[in-house]
Design an enzyme around this catalytic site. Sequence first.
Site, PDB file in Angstrom:
ATOM      1  N   GLY A   7       0.704  -1.158   0.114  1.00  0.00           N
ATOM      2  CA  GLY A   7      -0.154   0.025  -0.099  1.00  0.00           C
ATOM      3  C   GLY A   7       0.926   1.231   0.014  1.00  0.00           C
ATOM      4  O   GLY A   7       2.083   1.297   0.157  1.00  0.00           O
ATOM      5  N   TRP A   8       0.132   2.260  -0.427  1.00  0.00           N
ATOM      6  CA  TRP A   8       0.895   3.724  -0.567  1.00  0.00           C
ATOM      7  C   TRP A   8       1.048   4.172   0.477  1.00  0.00           C
ATOM      8  O   TRP A   8       0.458   4.755   1.681  1.00  0.00           O
ATOM      9  CB  TRP A   8      -0.012   4.499  -1.553  1.00  0.00           C
ATOM     10  CG  TRP A   8       0.424   5.876  -1.701  1.00  0.00           C
ATOM     11  CD1 TRP A   8       0.213   6.893  -0.850  1.00  0.00           C
ATOM     12  CD2 TRP A   8       1.361   6.386  -2.686  1.00  0.00           C
ATOM     13  NE1 TRP A   8       0.851   8.377  -1.380  1.00  0.00           N
ATOM     14  CE2 TRP A   8       1.639   7.603  -2.534  1.00  0.00           C
ATOM     15  CE3 TRP A   8       2.058   5.765  -3.840  1.00  0.00           C
ATOM     16  CZ2 TRP A   8       2.265   8.542  -3.536  1.00  0.00           C
ATOM     17  CZ3 TRP A   8       2.709   6.518  -4.851  1.00  0.00           C
ATOM     18  CH2 TRP A   8       2.909   8.028  -4.519  1.00  0.00           C
ATOM     19  N   ASP A  43       9.925 -10.070  -5.611  1.00  0.00           N
ATOM     20  CA  ASP A  43       9.790  -8.687  -6.147  1.00  0.00           C
ATOM     21  C   ASP A  43       9.355  -7.653  -5.095  1.00  0.00           C
ATOM     22  O   ASP A  43       8.370  -8.114  -4.484  1.00  0.00           O
ATOM     23  CB  ASP A  43       8.891  -8.584  -7.392  1.00  0.00           C
ATOM     24  CG  ASP A  43       8.673  -7.144  -7.968  1.00  0.00           C
ATOM     25  OD1 ASP A  43       9.673  -6.377  -8.384  1.00  0.00           O
ATOM     26  OD2 ASP A  43       7.765  -6.484  -7.409  1.00  0.00           O
ATOM     27  N   ASP A  45       7.747  -4.123  -3.680  1.00  0.00           N
ATOM     28  CA  ASP A  45       7.201  -3.069  -4.313  1.00  0.00           C
ATOM     29  C   ASP A  45       6.992  -2.224  -3.213  1.00  0.00           C
ATOM     30  O   ASP A  45       5.523  -2.108  -2.693  1.00  0.00           O
ATOM     31  CB  ASP A  45       5.764  -3.410  -5.211  1.00  0.00           C
ATOM     32  CG  ASP A  45       5.106  -2.283  -5.699  1.00  0.00           C
ATOM     33  OD1 ASP A  45       5.739  -1.202  -5.728  1.00  0.00           O
ATOM     34  OD2 ASP A  45       3.890  -2.618  -6.339  1.00  0.00           O
ATOM     35  N   GLU A  47       6.454   1.224  -1.805  1.00  0.00           N
ATOM     36  CA  GLU A  47       5.971   2.582  -2.337  1.00  0.00           C
ATOM     37  C   GLU A  47       5.898   3.735  -1.103  1.00  0.00           C
ATOM     38  O   GLU A  47       4.534   3.856  -0.798  1.00  0.00           O
ATOM     39  CB  GLU A  47       5.087   2.590  -3.260  1.00  0.00           C
ATOM     40  CG  GLU A  47       5.123   1.711  -4.538  1.00  0.00           C
ATOM     41  CD  GLU A  47       4.173   1.494  -5.532  1.00  0.00           C
ATOM     42  OE1 GLU A  47       2.985   2.486  -5.535  1.00  0.00           O
ATOM     43  OE2 GLU A  47       3.906   0.684  -5.893  1.00  0.00           O
ATOM     44  N   TYR A  48       6.931   4.411  -0.641  1.00  0.00           N
ATOM     45  CA  TYR A  48       8.159   4.470  -0.934  1.00  0.00           C
ATOM     46  C   TYR A  48       8.780   4.548   0.130  1.00  0.00           C
ATOM     47  O   TYR A  48       8.627   5.103   1.200  1.00  0.00           O
ATOM     48  CB  TYR A  48       8.444   5.599  -1.955  1.00  0.00           C
ATOM     49  CG  TYR A  48       7.920   5.381  -3.442  1.00  0.00           C
ATOM     50  CD1 TYR A  48       8.221   4.641  -4.277  1.00  0.00           C
ATOM     51  CD2 TYR A  48       6.664   6.406  -3.791  1.00  0.00           C
ATOM     52  CE1 TYR A  48       7.735   4.731  -5.550  1.00  0.00           C
ATOM     53  CE2 TYR A  48       5.826   5.980  -4.779  1.00  0.00           C
ATOM     54  CZ  TYR A  48       6.535   5.270  -5.723  1.00  0.00           C
ATOM     55  OH  TYR A  48       5.969   5.307  -7.114  1.00  0.00           O
ATOM     56  N   MET A 114       8.657   2.463 -12.656  1.00  0.00           N
ATOM     57  CA  MET A 114       7.059   2.767 -12.833  1.00  0.00           C
ATOM     58  C   MET A 114       6.880   4.276 -13.545  1.00  0.00           C
ATOM     59  O   MET A 114       6.552   5.428 -12.952  1.00  0.00           O
ATOM     60  CB  MET A 114       6.446   2.798 -11.725  1.00  0.00           C
ATOM     61  CG  MET A 114       6.501   1.414 -11.117  1.00  0.00           C
ATOM     62  SD  MET A 114       5.498   1.342  -9.344  1.00  0.00           S
ATOM     63  CE  MET A 114       6.543   2.028  -8.345  1.00  0.00           C
ATOM     64  N   TYR A 116       4.620   5.827 -15.119  1.00  0.00           N
ATOM     65  CA  TYR A 116       3.297   6.062 -15.214  1.00  0.00           C
ATOM     66  C   TYR A 116       2.862   6.966 -13.893  1.00  0.00           C
ATOM     67  O   TYR A 116       3.512   7.069 -13.021  1.00  0.00           O
ATOM     68  CB  TYR A 116       2.536   4.907 -15.542  1.00  0.00           C
ATOM     69  CG  TYR A 116       2.909   3.556 -15.196  1.00  0.00           C
ATOM     70  CD1 TYR A 116       2.640   3.422 -13.500  1.00  0.00           C
ATOM     71  CD2 TYR A 116       3.646   2.858 -15.533  1.00  0.00           C
ATOM     72  CE1 TYR A 116       3.002   2.496 -12.768  1.00  0.00           C
ATOM     73  CE2 TYR A 116       3.978   1.695 -14.964  1.00  0.00           C
ATOM     74  CZ  TYR A 116       3.787   1.183 -13.562  1.00  0.00           C
ATOM     75  OH  TYR A 116       4.293   0.052 -13.214  1.00  0.00           O
ATOM     76  N   TRP A 261       2.189  -2.705 -16.406  1.00  0.00           N
ATOM     77  CA  TRP A 261       1.109  -2.603 -15.460  1.00  0.00           C
ATOM     78  C   TRP A 261      -0.104  -2.329 -16.028  1.00  0.00           C
ATOM     79  O   TRP A 261      -0.358  -1.232 -16.565  1.00  0.00           O
ATOM     80  CB  TRP A 261       1.342  -1.710 -14.356  1.00  0.00           C
ATOM     81  CG  TRP A 261       0.382  -1.837 -13.198  1.00  0.00           C
ATOM     82  CD1 TRP A 261      -0.926  -1.024 -13.102  1.00  0.00           C
ATOM     83  CD2 TRP A 261       0.299  -2.518 -12.011  1.00  0.00           C
ATOM     84  NE1 TRP A 261      -1.715  -1.493 -11.995  1.00  0.00           N
ATOM     85  CE2 TRP A 261      -0.751  -2.474 -11.450  1.00  0.00           C
ATOM     86  CE3 TRP A 261       1.184  -3.642 -11.658  1.00  0.00           C
ATOM     87  CZ2 TRP A 261      -1.136  -3.236 -10.187  1.00  0.00           C
ATOM     88  CZ3 TRP A 261       0.963  -4.061 -10.487  1.00  0.00           C
ATOM     89  CH2 TRP A 261      -0.319  -4.026  -9.793  1.00  0.00           C
TER      90      TRP A 261
END
Length: 280
Positions: A7-8, A43, A45, A47-48, A114, A116, A261
């Site tokens: 999650g962000w 992997d 991920d 963020e961040y 990323m 985008y 993605w």
Amino acid sequence: MFSIQAGWYSGRFSDAALTAERRERFARTAIELVRTYNFDGIDIDWEYPDGTIRESDPHNLVLLLSEIRRQLDDAERADDQRYELSMAASANPSVIDSQEVGAFSDDVDFLNVMNYDLHGTWDERTHFNAPLYPVPDAPNAKPTFTADHAMRYWASQPIAKEKLHFGLPFYGRTFENVQNEHPSDHGLFNSFDSASSVTYDDIQQNLKPQSDYEYHWHPDAKVPWLYSAAEDTFVSYDNIDSIANKVDFVKSNGFGGAMCWELSQDPSNTLIGTMHDRLH
């Protein structure tokens, strides 16, 4: 690859990477799942890890990746096979600046940049979700918020270029209630009321067939958009032409590859097919 996301700015990765005991457990349990489901690696991920949650996060990321790589090396010897370690990477220069890239570059096999969400609902005017290059005369121009800048910025860091993969979006963004100030704008760089994401498949099946959605191509940004004056809606997305341009960029600049993605947004395999054909 077994990809782990939290999650962000949730703080969960920050918690998991905080101590040696937690990092050891994170790596051990992740590798257990890799073995159970016969994945090729892990992997990350996060963020961040830029210090927003904890000041120590950038360094703790280095320690986390190092611990995962150490345990993956042990698993490789035990299982007699190769396991990869990768990480999702921000296209934002301020986030990149916070990273101790040289300290983790040897531990990762590749980074997925990323490229985008460079513009969206948080902006005051319509713009492109994933422009390859900047638009010099844009009223909300951000030359650093382009895929070209992100990849070159990462290439300036202490990491091999072949470890950098170009992230491509299989989705776009719709901007609604666009205040089209001049007919020649076709909705571009105009104020709007709301925005949301839309898949490539949805665009192809439901928006492009409508006669009031006109197709446009930006010669500077190298990406397309749709605009409906009847519905005051601007749609930024990627198609086979922009995907082809971006893959050619990867090849001509010596980067390692490309990622997307994400796959379910292109059930016809149109974009992934373009990626494959251009890369090979």
